[in-house]
Design a protein around this motif. Structure first.
Motif, PDB file in Angstrom:
ATOM      1  N   PHE A 102       3.687   0.931   0.467  1.00 56.09           N
ATOM      2  CA  PHE A 102       2.499   1.398   1.163  1.00 56.09           C
ATOM      3  C   PHE A 102       1.266   0.685   0.622  1.00 56.09           C
ATOM      4  O   PHE A 102       1.083   0.607  -0.596  1.00 56.09           O
ATOM      5  N   ASP A 103       0.453   0.180   1.510  1.00 53.01           N
ATOM      6  CA  ASP A 103      -0.848  -0.368   1.146  1.00 53.01           C
ATOM      7  C   ASP A 103      -1.776   0.832   0.961  1.00 53.01           C
ATOM      8  O   ASP A 103      -2.119   1.508   1.930  1.00 53.01           O
ATOM      9  N   THR A 104      -2.150   1.081  -0.278  1.00 53.76           N
ATOM     10  CA  THR A 104      -2.789   2.344  -0.629  1.00 53.76           C
ATOM     11  C   THR A 104      -4.172   2.119  -1.244  1.00 53.76           C
ATOM     12  O   THR A 104      -4.357   1.183  -2.040  1.00 53.76           O
ATOM     13  N   TRP A 105      -5.105   2.990  -0.906  1.00 54.00           N
ATOM     14  CA  TRP A 105      -6.452   2.968  -1.475  1.00 54.00           C
ATOM     15  C   TRP A 105      -6.683   4.190  -2.351  1.00 54.00           C
ATOM     16  O   TRP A 105      -6.178   5.274  -2.067  1.00 54.00           O
ATOM     17  N   VAL A 126       1.953  -0.019  -3.200  1.00 55.58           N
ATOM     18  CA  VAL A 126       2.745   0.885  -4.035  1.00 55.58           C
ATOM     19  C   VAL A 126       4.169   0.913  -3.499  1.00 55.58           C
ATOM     20  O   VAL A 126       4.396   1.227  -2.319  1.00 55.58           O
ATOM     21  N   ALA A 129      -1.277   5.079 -10.200  1.00 55.24           N
ATOM     22  CA  ALA A 129      -0.432   5.443  -9.067  1.00 55.24           C
ATOM     23  C   ALA A 129       0.370   6.681  -9.438  1.00 55.24           C
ATOM     24  O   ALA A 129       0.920   6.772 -10.541  1.00 55.24           O
ATOM     25  N   ARG A 133      -7.187  -0.653  -4.869  1.00 55.67           N
ATOM     26  CA  ARG A 133      -6.217  -0.853  -3.785  1.00 55.67           C
ATOM     27  C   ARG A 133      -4.982  -1.489  -4.380  1.00 55.67           C
ATOM     28  O   ARG A 133      -5.079  -2.354  -5.259  1.00 55.67           O
ATOM     29  N   GLN A 167      -0.070   8.088  -4.165  1.00 54.06           N
ATOM     30  CA  GLN A 167      -1.515   7.959  -4.105  1.00 54.06           C
ATOM     31  C   GLN A 167      -2.018   7.228  -5.341  1.00 54.06           C
ATOM     32  O   GLN A 167      -1.325   7.134  -6.353  1.00 54.06           O
ATOM     33  N   GLN A 220       5.380  10.963  -1.106  1.00 59.57           N
ATOM     34  CA  GLN A 220       3.981  10.607  -0.936  1.00 59.57           C
ATOM     35  C   GLN A 220       3.462   9.978  -2.229  1.00 59.57           C
ATOM     36  O   GLN A 220       3.767  10.453  -3.316  1.00 59.57           O
ATOM     37  N   THR A 225       7.860   2.590  -3.637  1.00 53.05           N
ATOM     38  CA  THR A 225       8.424   3.878  -4.018  1.00 53.05           C
ATOM     39  C   THR A 225       9.856   3.730  -4.524  1.00 53.05           C
ATOM     40  O   THR A 225      10.491   2.686  -4.336  1.00 53.05           O
TER      41      THR A 225
END
Length: 120
Positions: free
Chosen positions: A107-110, A99, A24, A96, A3, A1, A101
């Motif tokens: 992943f398009d992350t906010w 990210v 991140a 935004r 974030q 995960q 891994t």
């Protein structure tokens, strides 16, 4: 995960400065396509600034010459330097990024958002 964790918001007087950070965390290899958005009360979320992987920047007209977007690849962190702040800059600011891994996913992350209040 993975974030994005934001920091740096707060209360500032008109004409003042703030720097927002967005780091991140998790099994992060790198980040790309970094951008900052904001949402003022009663308004839709809008793009503030964007930085591409090759260093091209885009700024909304309402922040040109006052805000600056940057990133530190070694820290997987993006920044928004905000100068000459105005009361109309008051909003929740969101970062935004895409990210990547260590396992090869992306992943398009906010971020969770950070409140910036410009007031005397």
């Amino acid at each position: 995960q993975v974030q994005l964790v934001e920091s740096g918001g707060g209360l500032v007087q008109p004409g003042g400065s703030l720097r927002l950070s967005c780091a991140a965390s998790g099994s992060v290899s790198r980040i790309n396509g970094v951008a900052w958005y904001r949402q003022a009360p009663g308004k839709e979320r809008e793009l503030v600034a964007r930085l591409t992987s090759v260093g091209t920047t885009y700024y909304a007209d309402f922040v040109k010459g006052r805000f600056s977007i940057s990133r530190d690849n070694a820290k997987n962190t993006e920044y928004l330097q905000m100068n000459s702040l105005k009361p109309e800059d008051t909003a929740v600011y969101y970062c935004r990024a895409v990210v990547f891994t260590t396992t090869g996913s992306s992943f398009d992350t906010w971020g969770q958002g950070t409140l910036v209040t410009v007031s005397s």
